[in-house]
Motif scaffolding. Structure first.
Motif: not given
Length: 248
Positions: A1-3, A101-103, A151-152
């Protein structure tokens, strides 16, 4: 998941709180934008930024002296807007920084996509600015689908906490397998959801903090958010829009 979130116009240099870790992934493209801006006169730069004389002079001088590898601040600390104030990254508890940092990804007209700990310099450049870099009109065309592809991730889930100006850089290239969830923060008035700019920015910052503190891994967990008096409204929400209403 990304924000995804937007940048802020106001920026600062902070080399003491946290050390930056890594450089922006699209630094070569940023260099091309920077070199174009350096060719502008003060009047042209002021028109590009749409700001007053004082801000134009400050940012004109910044660009004239700018070196992309010196005087760097972690991106998450460099931006000073309302969203970042309510996120309060400088006082993140243990583990929260590694989570973002991850998301978390910051969209930028100048840098493209930033990880929170990427080293950046102060700049002024909105995504909708009327640029002509390398013969390409506008930053939307300059970046194209580059930001979406960066981003994805494998989950194909993107939580959108960005303004329309920035989210369209991603939305325009979404694929059928993607799940793009926009969080809406508002108040009910005559049965309609009314969003107020300042409060939306505050809520977006609080939401990022909530996600980092609770290590949110699934979109449905966002529905537990109750910061600043907002509550998730199932009857107003869809699979692609999560609506949070603030009680009067």
């Amino acid at each position: 998941m990304r924000i995804i979130i937007s940048p802020a116009k106001k920026m600062k240099v902070d080399q003491d709180s946290l050390k930056y870790c890594g450089m922006p992934v699209f630094l070569e493209q940023t260099g091309r934008i920077m070199r174009w801006i350096k060719t502008l006169s003060l009047g042209q730069a002021k028109a590009l930024w749409g700001c007053n004389d004082k801000l134009a002079e400050q940012n004109f001088e910044r660009f004239q002296k700018m070196e992309l590898g010196r005087g760097l601040t972690p991106a998450l600390l460099a931006y000073e807007g309302i969203q970042y104030q309510y996120m309060a990254p400088a006082v993140f508890e243990e583990g929260m920084l590694s989570y973002v940092q991850d998301t978390l990804r910051i969209l930028s007209g100048f840098y493209g996509v930033l990880k929170p700990m990427d080293g950046v310099v102060p700049y002024r450049l909105e995504m909708q600015a009327k640029t002509v870099v390398d013969g390409i009109d506008g930053l939307y065309d300059f970046w194209g689908d580059t930001l979406y592809n960066e981003v994805r991730d494998d989950s194909h889930i993107i939580v959108n906490l960005a303004s329309k100006e920035y989210s369209r850089c991603i939305e325009n290239y979404l694929q059928p397998e993607d799940r793009f969830i926009t969080c809406i923060f508002g108040e009910l008035s005559d049965g309609k959801v009314i969003q107020k700019g300042v409060y939306v920015k505050m809520a977006r910052g609080e939401m990022v903090r909530f996600m980092a503190k609770n290590r949110i891994a699934e979109p449905e967990e966002l529905q537990k958010f109750c910061g600043l008096g907002y509550r998730f409204q199932d009857n107003l929400s869809t699979d692609t829009e999560y609506v949070f209403i603030k009680r009067a």
